[in-house]
Design an enzyme around this catalytic site. Structure first.
Site, PDB file in Angstrom:
ATOM      1  N   GLY A   1       0.838  -1.208   0.000  1.00 64.94           N
ATOM      2  CA  GLY A   1       0.000   0.000   0.000  1.00 64.94           C
ATOM      3  C   GLY A   1       0.867   1.249   0.000  1.00 64.94           C
ATOM      4  O   GLY A   1       1.852   1.331   0.727  1.00 64.94           O
TER       5      GLY A   1
ATOM      6  N   ARG B   1     -24.429   8.561  13.006  1.00 65.54           N
ATOM      7  CA  ARG B   1     -23.983   8.569  11.610  1.00 65.54           C
ATOM      8  C   ARG B   1     -22.571   7.991  11.544  1.00 65.54           C
ATOM      9  O   ARG B   1     -21.835   8.049  12.520  1.00 65.54           O
ATOM     10  CB  ARG B   1     -23.967  10.002  11.053  1.00 65.54           C
ATOM     11  CG  ARG B   1     -25.340  10.644  10.914  1.00 65.54           C
ATOM     12  CD  ARG B   1     -26.175   9.973   9.852  1.00 65.54           C
ATOM     13  NE  ARG B   1     -27.415  10.678   9.571  1.00 65.54           N
ATOM     14  CZ  ARG B   1     -28.540  10.550  10.267  1.00 65.54           C
ATOM     15  NH1 ARG B   1     -28.559   9.732  11.329  1.00 65.54           N
ATOM     16  NH2 ARG B   1     -29.625  11.219   9.941  1.00 65.54           N
TER      17      ARG B   1
ATOM     18  N   ASP C   1      -0.042   1.969   8.742  1.00 64.09           N
ATOM     19  CA  ASP C   1      -0.515   1.112   9.841  1.00 64.09           C
ATOM     20  C   ASP C   1       0.416   1.101  11.047  1.00 64.09           C
ATOM     21  O   ASP C   1       0.010   0.706  12.135  1.00 64.09           O
ATOM     22  CB  ASP C   1      -0.673  -0.336   9.356  1.00 64.09           C
ATOM     23  CG  ASP C   1      -1.556  -0.442   8.136  1.00 64.09           C
ATOM     24  OD1 ASP C   1      -1.435  -1.435   7.400  1.00 64.09           O
ATOM     25  OD2 ASP C   1      -2.346   0.492   7.902  1.00 64.09           O
TER      26      ASP C   1
ATOM     27  N   HIS D   1      -5.310  -1.873   9.024  1.00 59.33           N
ATOM     28  CA  HIS D   1      -5.264  -3.311   8.741  1.00 59.33           C
ATOM     29  C   HIS D   1      -5.566  -4.075  10.030  1.00 59.33           C
ATOM     30  O   HIS D   1      -6.584  -3.771  10.671  1.00 59.33           O
ATOM     31  CB  HIS D   1      -3.911  -3.675   8.138  1.00 59.33           C
ATOM     32  CG  HIS D   1      -3.994  -4.891   7.269  1.00 59.33           C
ATOM     33  ND1 HIS D   1      -2.914  -5.695   7.000  1.00 59.33           N
ATOM     34  CD2 HIS D   1      -5.039  -5.482   6.633  1.00 59.33           C
ATOM     35  CE1 HIS D   1      -3.276  -6.706   6.240  1.00 59.33           C
ATOM     36  NE2 HIS D   1      -4.567  -6.596   6.012  1.00 59.33           N
TER      37      HIS D   1
HETATM   38  O1  F6P Z   1      -1.484  -1.335   4.669  1.00 58.09           O
HETATM   39  C1  F6P Z   1      -2.011  -0.078   4.400  1.00 58.09           C
HETATM   40  C2  F6P Z   1      -3.481  -0.196   4.126  1.00 58.09           C
HETATM   41  O2  F6P Z   1      -3.988   1.069   3.830  1.00 58.09           O
HETATM   42  C3  F6P Z   1      -4.283  -0.781   5.269  1.00 58.09           C
HETATM   43  O3  F6P Z   1      -4.502   0.151   6.322  1.00 58.09           O
HETATM   44  C4  F6P Z   1      -5.526  -1.176   4.537  1.00 58.09           C
HETATM   45  O4  F6P Z   1      -6.281  -2.146   5.233  1.00 58.09           O
HETATM   46  C5  F6P Z   1      -4.933  -1.759   3.250  1.00 58.09           C
HETATM   47  O5  F6P Z   1      -3.723  -1.048   3.022  1.00 58.09           O
HETATM   48  C6  F6P Z   1      -5.806  -1.592   2.024  1.00 58.09           C
HETATM   49  O6  F6P Z   1      -5.192  -2.353   0.995  1.00 58.09           O
HETATM   50  P1  F6P Z   1      -5.418  -1.996  -0.559  1.00 58.09           P
HETATM   51  O7  F6P Z   1      -4.678  -0.717  -0.830  1.00 58.09           O
HETATM   52  O8  F6P Z   1      -4.805  -3.167  -1.293  1.00 58.09           O
HETATM   53  O9  F6P Z   1      -6.891  -1.857  -0.757  1.00 58.09           O
END
Ligand code: F6P
Length: 346
Positions: free
Chosen positions: A16, A261, A139, A183
């Protein structure tokens, strides 16, 4: 490294994206070129670029002006070359990577990524490549370093969002539930929940009871608190496929009858220019990675311990997660200030 040929470093960015990656690329590149007279190669799209031999030479021009730019100029992917596939068409990606590493004339490879990337980097080091890892992720869950860059920038974004939710919650006297990324780890929810004045903070690491959450919110309403802010980590244990914010928001409505909300912050937390702290940390990590290469201390991940730059063997990092410890003094103190974590404190 041979004495005549200029050492050549390959850089790739995987997993990511997050703010600060380009600052790290710049830190590696400027240190390598200006201090050590090395050559730098930018590899495209994570480990895919090694598999497909897609790369460009990075010189000072390419490195200029990227310190403040979000994302990664090299592109990224979640390609895992060591992932087993049953397809009869599958190629031996690790073999291809080793072959292309040699054909590209690389003396070392810098992998900028999260825990998945560090695991792949550790495997490539075991295969004999000269690999250095630089930990990045919003994360903040990479084992072996106290902080990853990307986290501080995402913290600013999430906290700003929570600040904004206070004003609308107060206008409507509502419960506002905000879901932040992270995550499987709760670092971003914990820190943004505290920084943003959350009344309830739900982390993947702390098993929550929705009845305890409801009791806390009802008590706040009885005590004439005009609104409440509930910060939820995306990784809390709920039914697969459901959003944490939606699940918690629905449950609060059903159990308290209070107007509620939900907001899911999502990828906004990964966008934009890096915070000053992330620019500095990414620059420090980049420079440290080159020093490890210059001293031929491979198979390491750079890390921050306290405020000291250090390093840890990739073999000790790969595939591990750094989760929020349940006995973290910050959690204990925050509870004492009246924040509910959805459980009965000891
Ligand atoms: O690891 C960084 C992150 O943004 C996490 O916080 C999130 O769950 C994940 O990547 C999302 O993954 P992708 O970018 O593959 O949708």
């Amino acid at each position: 490294m041979s004495a005549t040929k200029r050492p050549r470093i390959g850089i790739l960015t995987a997993g990511g994206d997050c703010p600060g990656i380009n600052a790290a690329i710049r830190g590696v590149g400027k240190t390598a070129i200006l201090e050590h007279g090395m050559e730098v190669v930018g590899i495209s799209t994570g480990f895919l670029g090694l598999i497909n031999q897609e790369y460009t030479i990075l010189d000072e021009n390419q490195l200029s002006g990227i310190l403040t730019v979000g994302g990664t100029i090299l592109g990224t992917s979640r390609e895992n070359p060591f992932k087993k596939t049953n397809s009869f068409l599958s190629v031996d990606k690790p073999r291809l990577i080793k072959k292309h590493y040699k054909e590209m004339g690389l003396d070392a490879l810098v992998c900028i990524g999260g825990n998945g990337t560090m695991r792949t980097a550790a495997h490539l080091a075991e295969e004999g490549l000269n690999v250095i890892g630089i930990p990045k992720t919003i994360d903040n869950d990479v084992w072996g370093t106290d902080v990853t860059f990307g986290f501080d920038s995402a913290l600013w974004i999430a906290t700003d969002a929570i600040d904004r939710l206070h004003t609308t919650a107060n206008s409507h006297k509502r419960i506002m539930v905000i879901e932040v990324m992270g995550h499987h780890a709760g670092w971003l929810a914990l820190y943004s929940g505290i920084a943003g004045g959350g009344d309830v903070i739900l982390l993947p690491e702390i098993e929550f009871d929705i009845d305890i959450v409801a009791k806390c919110l009802k008590r706040r309403a009885i005590n004439k608190k005009p609104y409440s802010i509930v910060v939820v980590a995306e990784g809390i244990p709920i039914k697969k496929g459901e959003s944490a914010a939606r699940y918690i928001g629905e449950a609060i409505k059903n159990k308290t009858g209070l107007e509620t909300r939900e907001t899911i912050l999502g990828y906004i937390q990964r966008g934009g220019s890096p915070s000053p702290m992330d620019r500095v940390l990414a620059t420090r990590f980049g420079a440290a990675a080159v020093e490890l290469i210059a001293s031929e201390n491979y198979g390491q991940m750079v890390s921050l311990r306290g405020n000291q730059i250090s390093s840890i063997p990739l073999s000790e990092v790969g595939g591990k997660l750094r989760l929020v410890p349940l006995d973290l003094p910050l959690i204990h103190k925050t509870r004492k200030m009246g924040v509910c974590f959805g459980d009965e404190p000891d």
